[in-house]
Design a protein around this motif. Structure first.
Motif, PDB file in Angstrom:
ATOM      1  N   ILE A   1      23.264  50.552 -66.659  1.00 49.25           N
ATOM      2  CA  ILE A   1      24.102  51.015 -65.556  1.00 49.25           C
ATOM      3  C   ILE A   1      25.222  51.874 -66.135  1.00 49.25           C
ATOM      4  O   ILE A   1      25.840  51.501 -67.135  1.00 49.25           O
ATOM      5  N   GLY A   2      25.485  53.012 -65.514  1.00 49.87           N
ATOM      6  CA  GLY A   2      26.593  53.820 -65.987  1.00 49.87           C
ATOM      7  C   GLY A   2      26.497  55.276 -65.599  1.00 49.87           C
ATOM      8  O   GLY A   2      25.645  55.671 -64.790  1.00 49.87           O
ATOM      9  N   VAL A   3      27.382  56.065 -66.154  1.00 48.08           N
ATOM     10  CA  VAL A   3      27.425  57.511 -65.970  1.00 48.08           C
ATOM     11  C   VAL A   3      27.197  58.146 -67.331  1.00 48.08           C
ATOM     12  O   VAL A   3      27.947  57.885 -68.273  1.00 48.08           O
ATOM     13  N   PHE A   4      26.147  58.968 -67.435  1.00 46.49           N
ATOM     14  CA  PHE A   4      25.751  59.531 -68.722  1.00 46.49           C
ATOM     15  C   PHE A   4      25.508  61.034 -68.577  1.00 46.49           C
ATOM     16  O   PHE A   4      24.942  61.484 -67.583  1.00 46.49           O
ATOM     17  N   THR A   5      25.913  61.792 -69.577  1.00 48.43           N
ATOM     18  CA  THR A   5      25.698  63.227 -69.546  1.00 48.43           C
ATOM     19  C   THR A   5      24.228  63.564 -69.812  1.00 48.43           C
ATOM     20  O   THR A   5      23.462  62.752 -70.343  1.00 48.43           O
TER      21      THR A   5
END
Length: 253
Positions: A133-137
Motif C-alpha cells: 500500500i502506498g504512493v510510488f513513482t
C-alpha cells in the motif's frame, strides 16, 4: 518479494491478471458509490472507454483521503489509482487521473485489474503474497514486445519472457509483454529487470504494472494488454506520474 537470481524466477514471483466487471465489482446496483467515489453507472461508462463527461471535474481525486493525498508529490499531474475491493481481495480497479491547468482532475477509463493473491499490506515483505500500500513513482518500462510508443524509458528484451503457470493454472507466457516498474524498493532510472533493492531483500521488490493472464499476482498490479498499451502511450515523464495503490478503505484515510 525478493527479486530472484534468474529472470524466470523473478517472473514467477510477480504475475497476475485482470477480470471482467460489469460495474465496479460485478454487483447489482442502481447508483451505489464505490470506494473511488464513482457510481456503478459511471463505472460502466468509463469501463467502455469514455469518461463520465456529465460529471464536473473534481478538485481532489475521489476515494483518496487527506493522508493519502498528502503523499502525492505536488508536481505529479498523472496519478494512476489502483483501488482494491478489500484488504484481503485480489480484485482491483485502475483509473488514470490527469490534473488540469485549473487544478481539477480528469479521470480516464476505469479498468478491471488484479493485485496480490492475499490482498494488501502496509508492511510488504518478500513472499508474503500481498501488494504494498502506498504512493510510488513511475519512471521505467519495458517488455518482451517492442516499445508501443511510450515516452518512458523502455527496455525491450527477451528476458521479460516468463513461462510457467499462475495460481489458477493459467499460462504466464504473455504477462511480461509490457511492464511498468513501480518504484517500490528499487532504483528509479534503471530497467525493470534491475534487481537492486535499497531497502534490503527482506522487503521484497520487483513490483510492476503488467499484462494480466487470468489470475492474482504475487505483488504486482495487472491490467489487460490493450490497457497496458494505452497506459504506456499516455504516461509522460514531464508530468511526474505516480501510482496510488491499496484497498479502498486504506486509500480513503
Amino acid at each position: 518479494m525478493a527479486v530472484a537470481v534468474s529472470v524466470t524466477a523473478v517472473a514467477l514471483a510477480l504475475l497476475g491478471a485482470g477480470y471482467v466487471a460489469t460495474d465496479h465489482y460485478g454487483t447489482a446496483s442502481t447508483d451505489n458509490r464505490d470506494a473511488a467515489g464513482h457510481s456503478a453507472t459511471g463505472a460502466a461508462r468509463v469501463a467502455a472507454g469514455s469518461s463520465p463527461s456529465s460529471d464536473p471535474m473534481p478538485s481532489t481525486i475521489p476515494g483518496l483521503g487527506p493522508r493519502t493525498r498528502a503523499r502525492i508529490p505536488a508536481d505529479s499531474r498523472q496519478v494512476l489509482v489502483a483501488s482494491g475491493r478489500a484488504k484481503n481481495s485480489s480484485d482491483s480497479l485502475v483509473t488514470l487521473w490527469s490534473r488540469l491547468s485549473d487544478g481539477h482532475w480528469r479521470p480516464g477509463a476505469t479498468w478491471s485489474a488484479h493485485n496480490a493473491k492475499d490482498g494488501w499490506t502496509t508492511d510488504h515483505h518478500a513472499g508474503d503474497l500481498h501488494s504494498p500500500i502506498g504512493v510510488f513513482t513511475l519512471h521505467d518500462a519495458g517488455g518482451f514486445d517492442a516499445d508501443p510508443g511510450t515516452k518512458l524509458p523502455y527496455d525491450h528484451s527477451s528476458s521479460f519472457h516468463a513461462g510457467g503457470v499462475g495460481f489458477d493454472g493459467e499460462t504466464l507466457d504473455e504477462a511480461f509483454d509490457y511492464v511498468i516498474a513501480i518504484d517500490y524498493n528499487r532504483v528509479p532510472g534503471t530497467s525493470p529487470l534491475d534487481g537492486t533493492q535499497p531497502l534490503g531483500a527482506s522487503k521484497g521488490g520487483g513490483i510492476w504494472v503488467h499484462v494480466d493472464h487470468g489470475g492474482p499476482t504475487h505483488g504486482c498490479v495487472s491490467i489487460a494488454a490493450a490497457h497496458m498499451v494505452t497506459l504506456l502511450r499516455t504516461l509522460l515523464p514531464a508530468d511526474h506520474p505516480v501510482i496510488v495503490m491499496g484497498d479502498g478503505q486504506s486509500l480513503a484515510a
